[in-house]
Design a protein around this motif. Structure first.
Motif, PDB file in Angstrom:
ATOM      1  N   MET A   1      40.357  43.763  51.784  1.00  0.00           N
ATOM      2  CA  MET A   1      41.785  43.711  51.561  1.00  0.00           C
ATOM      3  C   MET A   1      42.146  42.533  50.650  1.00  0.00           C
ATOM      4  SD  MET A   1      44.613  45.128  52.534  1.00  0.00           S
ATOM      5  CE  MET A   1      46.301  44.801  52.635  1.00  0.00           C
ATOM      6  N   ARG A   2      41.570  41.359  50.950  1.00  0.00           N
ATOM      7  CA  ARG A   2      41.848  40.185  50.132  1.00  0.00           C
ATOM      8  C   ARG A   2      41.401  40.372  48.690  1.00  0.00           C
ATOM      9  NH1 ARG A   2      39.850  34.642  52.813  1.00  0.00           N
ATOM     10  NH2 ARG A   2      41.644  34.271  54.100  1.00  0.00           N
ATOM     11  N   GLN A   3      40.242  40.944  48.523  1.00  0.00           N
ATOM     12  CA  GLN A   3      39.719  41.134  47.176  1.00  0.00           C
ATOM     13  C   GLN A   3      40.581  42.109  46.383  1.00  0.00           C
ATOM     14  OE1 GLN A   3      35.679  42.296  47.738  1.00  0.00           O
ATOM     15  NE2 GLN A   3      34.957  40.200  48.122  1.00  0.00           N
ATOM     16  N   GLN A   4      41.115  43.090  47.024  1.00  0.00           N
ATOM     17  CA  GLN A   4      41.975  44.044  46.337  1.00  0.00           C
ATOM     18  C   GLN A   4      43.270  43.363  45.887  1.00  0.00           C
ATOM     19  OE1 GLN A   4      42.489  47.134  49.199  1.00  0.00           O
ATOM     20  NE2 GLN A   4      40.567  48.170  48.677  1.00  0.00           N
ATOM     21  N   ILE A   5      43.823  42.504  46.741  1.00  0.00           N
ATOM     22  CA  ILE A   5      45.050  41.785  46.389  1.00  0.00           C
ATOM     23  C   ILE A   5      44.781  40.811  45.244  1.00  0.00           C
ATOM     24  CG2 ILE A   5      46.776  40.155  47.230  1.00  0.00           C
ATOM     25  CD1 ILE A   5      46.492  41.473  49.974  1.00  0.00           C
ATOM     26  N   ALA A   6      43.651  40.118  45.329  1.00  0.00           N
ATOM     27  CA  ALA A   6      43.296  39.163  44.275  1.00  0.00           C
ATOM     28  C   ALA A   6      43.089  39.876  42.941  1.00  0.00           C
ATOM     29  CB  ALA A   6      42.038  38.392  44.671  1.00  0.00           C
ATOM     30  N   ARG A   7      42.406  41.024  42.965  1.00  0.00           N
ATOM     31  CA  ARG A   7      42.178  41.788  41.747  1.00  0.00           C
ATOM     32  C   ARG A   7      43.499  42.301  41.166  1.00  0.00           C
ATOM     33  NH1 ARG A   7      38.662  45.855  43.539  1.00  0.00           N
ATOM     34  NH2 ARG A   7      37.292  44.262  44.353  1.00  0.00           N
ATOM     35  N   ALA A   8      44.371  42.775  42.029  1.00  0.00           N
ATOM     36  CA  ALA A   8      45.666  43.279  41.564  1.00  0.00           C
ATOM     37  C   ALA A   8      46.518  42.144  40.997  1.00  0.00           C
ATOM     38  CB  ALA A   8      46.397  43.978  42.707  1.00  0.00           C
ATOM     39  N   ALA A   9      46.496  40.980  41.632  1.00  0.00           N
ATOM     40  CA  ALA A   9      47.257  39.834  41.147  1.00  0.00           C
ATOM     41  C   ALA A   9      46.705  39.352  39.810  1.00  0.00           C
ATOM     42  CB  ALA A   9      47.230  38.720  42.173  1.00  0.00           C
ATOM     43  N   LYS A  10      45.399  39.375  39.672  1.00  0.00           N
ATOM     44  CA  LYS A  10      44.773  38.937  38.420  1.00  0.00           C
ATOM     45  C   LYS A  10      45.154  39.866  37.273  1.00  0.00           C
ATOM     46  CE  LYS A  10      40.335  38.072  36.282  1.00  0.00           C
ATOM     47  NZ  LYS A  10      38.896  38.211  36.407  1.00  0.00           N
ATOM     48  N   ASN A  11      45.223  41.137  37.554  1.00  0.00           N
ATOM     49  CA  ASN A  11      45.521  42.096  36.495  1.00  0.00           C
ATOM     50  C   ASN A  11      47.001  42.147  36.140  1.00  0.00           C
ATOM     51  OD1 ASN A  11      42.860  42.820  36.303  1.00  0.00           O
ATOM     52  ND2 ASN A  11      43.023  44.500  37.763  1.00  0.00           N
ATOM     53  N   THR A  12      47.870  41.852  37.065  1.00  0.00           N
ATOM     54  CA  THR A  12      49.297  42.016  36.798  1.00  0.00           C
ATOM     55  C   THR A  12      50.076  40.708  36.775  1.00  0.00           C
ATOM     56  OG1 THR A  12      49.741  42.324  39.147  1.00  0.00           O
ATOM     57  CG2 THR A  12      49.317  44.298  37.844  1.00  0.00           C
TER      58      THR A  12
END
Length: 79
Positions: free
Chosen positions: A1-12
């Motif tokens: 879950m954390r990695q998905q949020i971090a990846r989404a934050a990094k991309n957007t």
């Protein structure tokens, strides 16, 4: 879950095109902050007040920048 949020934050979160805008806005904000501090403090540029307290305040008594004073002895008499 954390990695998905971090990846989404990094991309957007911030794109590469935004960095110059952030830099310009930061610079403008710092200039505005300096002007506000200067206006609030009320301090103007001060010269060495101990050695020469009125460096630019010495003005002759007959000085008037609005017009030129012509003395009677400065006028030529034509006959």
């Amino acid at each position: 879950m954390r990695q998905q949020i971090a990846r989404a934050a990094k991309n957007t979160w911030l794109q590469r095109e935004v960095y110059p805008i952030i830099g310009v806005m930061s610079f403008a904000g710092s200039l505005v902050a300096c002007q506000v501090v200067h206006a609030i403090s009320g301090k103007e540029i001060g010269l060495a007040k101990t050695s020469n307290p009125d460096a630019f305040l010495h003005v002759p008594k007959d000085h008037n920048p609005n017009y030129v004073k012509v003395l009677k002895e400065d006028i030529y008499q034509f006959e």
